[in-house]
Write a protein that holds these residues in place. Structure first.
Motif, short mmCIF file in Angstrom:
data_model
loop_
_atom_site.label_atom_id
_atom_site.label_comp_id
_atom_site.label_asym_id
_atom_site.label_seq_id
_atom_site.Cartn_x
_atom_site.Cartn_y
_atom_site.Cartn_z
N VAL A 49 49.31 49.16 35.98
CA VAL A 49 48.57 50.03 35.07
C VAL A 49 47.07 49.86 35.26
CG1 VAL A 49 48.10 50.57 32.67
CG2 VAL A 49 50.44 50.04 33.39
N GLY A 50 46.62 48.60 35.28
CA GLY A 50 45.20 48.37 35.47
C GLY A 50 44.73 48.76 36.84
N ALA A 51 45.56 48.51 37.88
CA ALA A 51 45.15 48.82 39.25
C ALA A 51 45.03 50.30 39.50
CB ALA A 51 46.14 48.19 40.23
N ALA A 52 45.90 51.09 38.86
CA ALA A 52 45.91 52.52 39.11
C ALA A 52 44.94 53.28 38.22
CB ALA A 52 47.33 53.08 38.91
N SER A 53 44.36 52.63 37.23
CA SER A 53 43.55 53.35 36.27
C SER A 53 42.21 53.78 36.82
CB SER A 53 43.33 52.50 35.02
OG SER A 53 42.66 51.30 35.35
N ARG A 54 41.67 53.03 37.81
CA ARG A 54 40.35 53.38 38.34
C ARG A 54 40.19 52.89 39.76
NH1 ARG A 54 35.74 51.89 34.14
NH2 ARG A 54 34.52 52.56 35.90
N PHE A 55 39.14 53.39 40.39
CA PHE A 55 38.78 52.89 41.71
C PHE A 55 38.40 51.41 41.61
CE2 PHE A 55 39.36 56.76 43.54
CZ PHE A 55 38.66 57.01 44.70
N PHE A 56 38.53 50.72 42.72
CA PHE A 56 38.15 49.32 42.78
C PHE A 56 36.69 49.13 42.35
CE2 PHE A 56 36.21 46.08 45.69
CZ PHE A 56 36.74 44.96 45.09
N TRP A 57 35.81 50.04 42.83
CA TRP A 57 34.38 49.89 42.51
C TRP A 57 34.06 50.30 41.08
CZ3 TRP A 57 31.20 46.92 44.89
CH2 TRP A 57 31.38 46.66 46.25
N GLY A 58 34.96 50.99 40.41
CA GLY A 58 34.68 51.40 39.05
C GLY A 58 35.20 50.45 38.00
N ARG A 59 35.97 49.44 38.40
CA ARG A 59 36.50 48.51 37.41
C ARG A 59 35.41 47.60 36.88
NH1 ARG A 59 41.28 46.47 41.36
NH2 ARG A 59 41.99 48.55 41.99
N PRO A 60 35.42 47.34 35.59
CA PRO A 60 34.41 46.43 35.02
C PRO A 60 34.63 45.01 35.50
CG PRO A 60 36.04 47.01 33.37
CD PRO A 60 36.33 47.87 34.55
#
Length: 424
Positions: A49-60
């Motif tokens: 869920v966390g991995a698919a929610s955003r791009f790698f560079w967009g994760r806080p």
């Protein structure tokens, strides 16, 4: 803010520009501020869920932790390779007027123009655009006594804009559609480097082995110390106080294979061959024919792009000559736009050419002139004629000109020591 629908194109260009520039802070800001990448609770979770929610560079980034994300500048490499494929050797522009041809050579056959074409092609590959549309004709009599071409930054169609007629002419970036793969490549490399950091050898030592740095200053461990003071501490049986060494494994093979597959997928989608970027399966020497076969994808992409560039360069160079004639009074007129020819990128294999020429000669299917031109495509008429004559002389097939022979006879001179024939 660009008006609709050009705001879509501007946003896409900003995204591609972030990958092209390759600044980690800029990538993080772009994907963190993108409308589809707003912070959500799922972004802080682990698992799919966390991995698919955003791009790698967009994760806080986790609080109180230094940033360890690594960027691989493959996007910039692709843009540079695209420019090199097209303009590492500049194209040849020809017109039907010798005076205009000389003027065109003086203006365009310069290091400034050649570097400008490389610059424009690199930026166009990264940001998109119908390639030479962003070259413009300018003049400054105080700077140069002729008109000039000037590349314009940011201003083929993009797949995302097929349904938007106003955006269809803007063209497509080489990075179009590979953004998630570029993001995955950075994530994989960052994971690889994380393994490297975690695999540093560390020692877990009892508290009693630490040296106090004073009240409130914690304690430290000197790993170069050889003798330790005996400590009164509880131990298991007769064993001394344990010092535990920890060192994690580095998953080199897994990371390398993942990186290689992602890179191949990126290059395949962008239309390039891995050998273009120096990625060969082995270090064995290869012939020009083998290089051409391995770089077939890059050659196809170069051929397609050269069609757009040839059309644009032909039109804009015709406009350049018109402006140059009007402003500087050169009188160099042309009846048709210049013809643009891109040089062959891969040089023929001399050994393969020699075998072909030999077979043509044995089969009596090509003259000496044709064979010489085949082996030496860069030679002009004088060099070809001289080489053909040398070949005929060496093989004993050179026949004297009968007219010249008669001239000797009529003049009364001797040929090869023989007396000329006398008329009766």
């Amino acid at each position: 803010m660009a008006p609709a629908p050009f705001d879509l194109a501007a946003a896409r260009m900003r995204e591609h520009d972030a990958w092209y520039v390759g600044d980690p802070d800029r990538l993080a800001r772009h994907y963190s501020s993108a409308p589809a990448a707003r912070t959500r609770p799922s972004q802080y979770r682990g698992g799919l869920v966390g991995a698919a929610s955003r791009f790698f560079w967009g994760r806080p980034s986790p609080p109180d932790q230094r940033r360890t994300r690594l960027h691989v500048p493959l996007a910039a490499d692709i843009a540079a390779a695209s420019a090199d494929l097209l303009f590492s050797e500049p194209p040849r522009l020809t017109v039907d007027n010798p005076r205009a041809q000389a003027r065109l050579d003086d203006i365009l056959n310069t290091p400034t123009i050649h570097s400008g074409l490389l610059e424009g092609a690199e930026v166009a590959a990264a940001l998109g655009g119908v390639y030479p549309v962003y070259l413009r004709v300018v003049w400054d009599a105080e700077l140069e006594a002729h008109a000039m071409l000037d590349p314009v930054d940011r201003r083929c169609p993009a797949r995302h804009w097929r349904g938007v007629p106003d955006l269809a002419p803007l063209g497509r970036s080489d990075l179009d559609g590979v953004e998630p793969l570029l993001d995955a490549l950075d994530e994989t490399y960052s994971s690889w480097m994380r393994d490297v950091r975690l695999a540093k050898a560390r020692l877990l030592v009892p508290v009693g082995y630490l040296q106090s740095q004073g009240p409130g200053q914690s304690a430290s461990w000197d790993d170069d110390q050889e003798v330790f003071t005996e400590l009164n501490m509880l131990t298991r049986g007769d064993a001394g106080a344990p010092i535990t060494a920890t060192q994690f494994a580095i998953r080199v093979q897994e990371h390398r294979e993942t990186v290689e597959e992602i890179v191949r997928a990126i290059l395949r989608t962008a239309g390039y061959s891995p050998p273009t970027f120096g990625d060969h399966d082995d270090g064995a020497p290869v012939t020009a024919t083998e290089i051409t076969a391995r770089e077939r994808s890059s050659e196809r992409t170069r051929a397609k792009k050269s069609l757009y560039w040839a059309a644009g360069l032909s039109s804009i160079s015709a406009a350049l000559l018109d402006v140059d004639r009007t402003v500087f009074g050169t009188g160099a007129t042309v009846t048709a736009p210049p013809v643009v020819k891109f040089p062959d990128r891969t040089q023929p294999d001399p050994e393969a050419l020699a075998r072909t020429a030999q077979l043509l000669h044995a089969g009596e299917s090509a003259s000496a002139e044709v064979r010489v031109r085949m082996v030496h495509p860069d030679w002009g008429e004088p060099e070809v004629a001289a080489e053909v004559q040398r070949i005929l002389d060496e093989t004993g097939r050179s026949v004297p000109d009968p007219a010249a022979f008669r001239g000797f006879a009529e003049s009364g001179d001797t040929v090869d020591g023989l007396e000329p024939a006398r008329g009766r």
